[in-house]
Design an enzyme around this catalytic site. Structure first.
Site, PDB file in Angstrom:
ATOM      1  N   ARG A  34       0.829  -1.212   0.000  1.00  0.00           N
ATOM      2  CA  ARG A  34       0.000   0.000   0.000  1.00  0.00           C
ATOM      3  C   ARG A  34       0.860   1.257   0.000  1.00  0.00           C
ATOM      4  NH1 ARG A  34      -2.749  -3.136   3.783  1.00  0.00           N
ATOM      5  NH2 ARG A  34      -1.966  -1.887   5.522  1.00  0.00           N
ATOM      6  N   SER A  61       0.101 -17.672   5.960  1.00  0.00           N
ATOM      7  CA  SER A  61      -0.762 -17.005   6.926  1.00  0.00           C
ATOM      8  C   SER A  61      -1.898 -17.945   7.312  1.00  0.00           C
ATOM      9  CB  SER A  61      -1.330 -15.721   6.319  1.00  0.00           C
ATOM     10  OG  SER A  61      -2.049 -14.995   7.277  1.00  0.00           O
ATOM     11  N   ASN A  64      -4.500 -17.764  13.489  1.00  0.00           N
ATOM     12  CA  ASN A  64      -3.982 -18.348  14.729  1.00  0.00           C
ATOM     13  C   ASN A  64      -4.943 -18.178  15.905  1.00  0.00           C
ATOM     14  OD1 ASN A  64      -3.331 -15.654  14.590  1.00  0.00           O
ATOM     15  ND2 ASN A  64      -1.251 -15.881  15.305  1.00  0.00           N
ATOM     16  N   CYS A  65      -5.778 -17.161  15.887  1.00  0.00           N
ATOM     17  CA  CYS A  65      -6.771 -17.023  16.963  1.00  0.00           C
ATOM     18  C   CYS A  65      -7.867 -18.082  16.856  1.00  0.00           C
ATOM     19  CB  CYS A  65      -7.395 -15.629  16.938  1.00  0.00           C
ATOM     20  SG  CYS A  65      -6.231 -14.339  17.411  1.00  0.00           S
TER      21      CYS A  65
END
Length: 165
Positions: free
Chosen positions: A21, A38, A41-42
């Site tokens: 960006r 990716s 993970n939560c």
């Protein structure tokens, strides 16, 4: 400008998309030593508990999305073994091909993350697990499938079953 990012998952992926960006023309390469660039993970405890039924649901952003949407070169199973600051290069061990090469950079971002702290008295216990990566939850799910668990205790990144020793 060539930006090299060491580490994926939350920190590295966020750094890569922010870099894009900020500079639409930069060449961005993200190196991740694991298999997944990716993952949610939560969501790991929810997958272990069955609220998230499919492991694939944790893989919300894949390599293809980084390439197509953000023009980011993602290289999984690529471990950085050395940073050569004077030459502005990193030494990369490609785990897929068992080869080593150097990659140059103009800017380097180190986003390797953290590791869970395991209490010293649990390090040698066969029934103690971290819940930090997809590999960790695979081990936990395997244990849940193969053992009768009588009691457990856990916190955000660590699970211990007792009554199975």
């Amino acid at each position: 400008m060539k930006i090299v990012i060491i580490g994926g998952v939350a920190a590295g992926a966020s750094a890569a998309t922010k870099a894009r960006r900020t500079n639409e023309n930069a060449q961005i390469i993200l190196f991740e030593q694991g298999e997944y660039v990716s993952f949610a993970n939560c969501g790991l405890p929810y997958y272990v508990g069955g609220t998230i039924p499919k492991r694939e649901s944790l893989l919300v952003v894949r390599e293809e999305l980084f390439r197509k949407r953000y023009n980011i070169d993602v290289r999984v199973l690529s471990q950085i073994t050395k940073i050569n600051r004077g030459r502005k290069t990193v030494t990369v061990f490609d785990k897929k091909n068992n080869t080593t090469y150097e990659e140059s950079y103009d800017k380097l971002i180190i986003a390797t993350g953290a590791r869970p702290f395991v209490l010293p008295f649990l390090k040698d216990c066969e029934n103690s697990y971290t819940c930090f990566t997809l590999y960790d939850v695979d081990k936990i799910k395997e244990t849940l499938t193969n053992k009768l668990i009588k009691k457990s205790c856990s916190n955000w990144c660590w699970v211990y079953w007792y009554g199975t020793c």
